[in-house]
Design an enzyme around this catalytic site. Structure first.
Site, mmCIF file in Angstrom:
data_model
loop_
_atom_site.group_PDB
_atom_site.id
_atom_site.type_symbol
_atom_site.label_atom_id
_atom_site.label_comp_id
_atom_site.label_asym_id
_atom_site.label_seq_id
_atom_site.Cartn_x
_atom_site.Cartn_y
_atom_site.Cartn_z
ATOM 1 N N GLU A 1 -0.762 14.643 0.123
ATOM 2 C CA GLU A 1 -2.163 15.002 -0.111
ATOM 3 C C GLU A 1 -2.197 16.285 -0.923
ATOM 4 O O GLU A 1 -1.519 17.259 -0.585
ATOM 5 C CB GLU A 1 -2.906 15.183 1.212
ATOM 6 C CG GLU A 1 -4.337 15.658 1.091
ATOM 7 C CD GLU A 1 -5.177 14.783 0.172
ATOM 8 O OE1 GLU A 1 -5.792 15.346 -0.757
ATOM 9 O OE2 GLU A 1 -5.207 13.556 0.369
ATOM 10 N N ASP B 1 0.763 17.994 -5.682
ATOM 11 C CA ASP B 1 0.173 17.172 -6.724
ATOM 12 C C ASP B 1 1.132 16.012 -6.994
ATOM 13 O O ASP B 1 2.321 16.213 -7.210
ATOM 14 C CB ASP B 1 -0.010 18.006 -7.998
ATOM 15 C CG ASP B 1 -0.839 17.296 -9.053
ATOM 16 O OD1 ASP B 1 -0.615 16.091 -9.283
ATOM 17 O OD2 ASP B 1 -1.707 17.951 -9.650
ATOM 18 N N ASP C 1 -8.897 8.226 -6.304
ATOM 19 C CA ASP C 1 -9.950 8.715 -7.196
ATOM 20 C C ASP C 1 -9.956 7.847 -8.466
ATOM 21 O O ASP C 1 -8.933 7.721 -9.134
ATOM 22 C CB ASP C 1 -9.671 10.174 -7.557
ATOM 23 C CG ASP C 1 -10.827 10.845 -8.292
ATOM 24 O OD1 ASP C 1 -11.582 10.142 -8.992
ATOM 25 O OD2 ASP C 1 -10.978 12.074 -8.150
ATOM 26 N N LYS D 1 -14.018 8.568 -16.316
ATOM 27 C CA LYS D 1 -14.068 8.869 -17.745
ATOM 28 C C LYS D 1 -12.753 8.474 -18.421
ATOM 29 O O LYS D 1 -11.668 8.748 -17.915
ATOM 30 C CB LYS D 1 -14.358 10.353 -17.964
ATOM 31 C CG LYS D 1 -15.748 10.771 -17.479
ATOM 32 C CD LYS D 1 -16.015 12.241 -17.744
ATOM 33 C CE LYS D 1 -17.413 12.626 -17.276
ATOM 34 N NZ LYS D 1 -17.727 14.049 -17.499
ATOM 35 N N ASP E 1 -12.169 -0.174 -3.524
ATOM 36 C CA ASP E 1 -13.441 -0.895 -3.568
ATOM 37 C C ASP E 1 -14.013 -0.864 -4.978
ATOM 38 O O ASP E 1 -15.057 -1.465 -5.236
ATOM 39 C CB ASP E 1 -14.449 -0.247 -2.603
ATOM 40 C CG ASP E 1 -14.839 1.152 -3.068
ATOM 41 O OD1 ASP E 1 -13.920 1.969 -3.309
ATOM 42 O OD2 ASP E 1 -16.036 1.444 -3.191
ATOM 43 N N GLU F 1 -10.059 5.019 6.562
ATOM 44 C CA GLU F 1 -11.436 5.409 6.842
ATOM 45 C C GLU F 1 -12.385 4.860 5.781
ATOM 46 O O GLU F 1 -13.463 4.343 6.100
ATOM 47 C CB GLU F 1 -11.565 6.937 6.901
ATOM 48 C CG GLU F 1 -10.878 7.595 8.093
ATOM 49 C CD GLU F 1 -9.465 8.071 7.763
ATOM 50 O OE1 GLU F 1 -8.861 7.541 6.798
ATOM 51 O OE2 GLU F 1 -8.973 8.966 8.467
ATOM 52 N N TYR F 2 -11.989 4.960 4.521
ATOM 53 C CA TYR F 2 -12.838 4.468 3.432
ATOM 54 C C TYR F 2 -12.973 2.953 3.488
ATOM 55 O O TYR F 2 -14.054 2.405 3.231
ATOM 56 C CB TYR F 2 -12.269 4.886 2.074
ATOM 57 C CG TYR F 2 -12.542 6.322 1.711
ATOM 58 C CD1 TYR F 2 -13.849 6.801 1.619
ATOM 59 C CD2 TYR F 2 -11.499 7.194 1.425
ATOM 60 C CE1 TYR F 2 -14.110 8.118 1.271
ATOM 61 C CE2 TYR F 2 -11.747 8.516 1.077
ATOM 62 C CZ TYR F 2 -13.053 8.969 1.005
ATOM 63 O OH TYR F 2 -13.305 10.276 0.664
ATOM 64 N N GLU F 3 -11.898 2.273 3.790
ATOM 65 C CA GLU F 3 -11.952 0.814 3.856
ATOM 66 C C GLU F 3 -12.942 0.346 4.915
ATOM 67 O O GLU F 3 -13.724 -0.578 4.697
ATOM 68 C CB GLU F 3 -10.560 0.257 4.152
ATOM 69 C CG GLU F 3 -10.485 -1.263 4.162
ATOM 70 C CD GLU F 3 -9.068 -1.768 4.331
ATOM 71 O OE1 GLU F 3 -8.908 -2.995 4.475
ATOM 72 O OE2 GLU F 3 -8.129 -0.947 4.305
#
Length: 212
Positions: free
Chosen positions: A66, A95, A117, A121, A153, A193-195
Site C-alpha cells: 500500500e 510505491d 485507481d 486521463k 467495477d 470492501e469495494y467489491e
C-alpha cells in the site's frame, strides 16, 4: 478523493511487526522463515481481502503493498485488534513502481490487483496497474508458472487491461464482465470492501486472470 493525513501514521507503521522495510528483494524466505509460495496484493487498502486469504491458506505467504501510510495504518490497526492474526502476512508501504526493489526475479507466485485507481486521463495511462509498464515489472518478479488476478467495477479500465495483456503477449486464462454470475470464477472468491460495496449497488464486477 484526497486522502486524509493521519498524524503519526508513519511512526506507527514503522514500529509495527507486520510492516517490512523496502529493499527486501530475494529475502522473503528469511522474513517468513519458510519456502512457501509468495502471493502479493498491490494496493491492499485496509487489508480485508489479503487477511482473509492468509487465514484460509496458512501454507502460502502473503505480502500486502500500500502506497499511503494513512491507509496502511488501518490494516495495521485491524491486525493489532485480532486475537490471532495470521502469521503468514506481511505489509509494505511503498510505491508499486519500485516493486523490483522488494521482490527478486521469479520470487512471486501470484499478484492480486483489486479495484485499482483507474487513472482515467489518457496522459496518466502508464500509472494504471495493468499498463504495459507495470506488466513488464510483473514479468520480472513472477515465477515461471505465476499469474495475475485483476478485479474492478470500472468497465473502461477493464477493456484497457484486456488490451494491455494481449499487447504484452500474455495469455488470458479467464475473463468475466460479471464475476458474481460466473460460477467457476466465484468458487473460493474473497470479496474486498469495494467489491462488496459496488456489487450491493448492482454494479457488475469484472475479473481477468493472466499469465505469461
Amino acid at each position: 478523493m484526497r486522502l486524509r493525513n493521519i498524524p503519526g501514521a508513519e511512526v506507527t507503521i514503522a514500529r509495527s511487526a507486520y510492516v517490512v522495510q523496502e529493499g527486501t528483494a530475494g529475502s522473503w524466505e528469511d522474513q517468513f522463515g519458510n519456502k512457501n509460495p509468495v502471493h502479493i496484493e498491490i494496493g491492499m487498502g485496509k487489508g480485508r481481502f489479503l487477511t482473509e486469504l492468509a487465514e484460509r491458506n496458512p501454507q502460502i505467504n502473503y505480502v500486502g503493498i500500500e502506497r499511503y501510510a494513512s491507509v496502511l495504518l488501518r490494516a495495521v490497526e485491524k491486525l493489532n485488534a485480532m486475537e490471532a492474526p495470521p502469521r503468514n502476512l506481511r505489509l509494505l508501504c511503498m510505491d508499486a513502481r519500485e516493486i523490483e526493489q522488494s521482490f527478486g526475479e521469479g520470487e512471486v507466485s501470484r499478484i492480486y490487483l483489486n479495484f485499482s485507481d483507474p487513472w482515467p486521463k489518457e496522459r496518466h495511462a502508464k500509472r494504471r496497474l495493468t499498463s504495459p509498464q507495470f506488466l513488464a515489472r510483473y514479468d520480472r518478479i513472477l515465477a515461471p508458472d505465476g499469474w495475475i488476478e485483476f478485479k474492478t467495477d470500472n468497465q473502461e479500465l477493464f477493456s484497457f487491461s484486456l488490451e494491455s495483456v494481449r499487447e504484452a503477449g500474455w495469455k488470458l486464462l479467464a475473463v468475466s464482465r460479471d464475476l458474481h454470475r460466473d460460477e467457476d470464477l466465484m468458487r473460493g472468491n474473497v470479496m474486498t470492501e469495494y467489491e462488496e460495496k459496488f456489487s450491493s449497488l448492482g454494479s457488475p464486477i469484472c475479473k481477468l486472470i493472466a499469465a505469461r
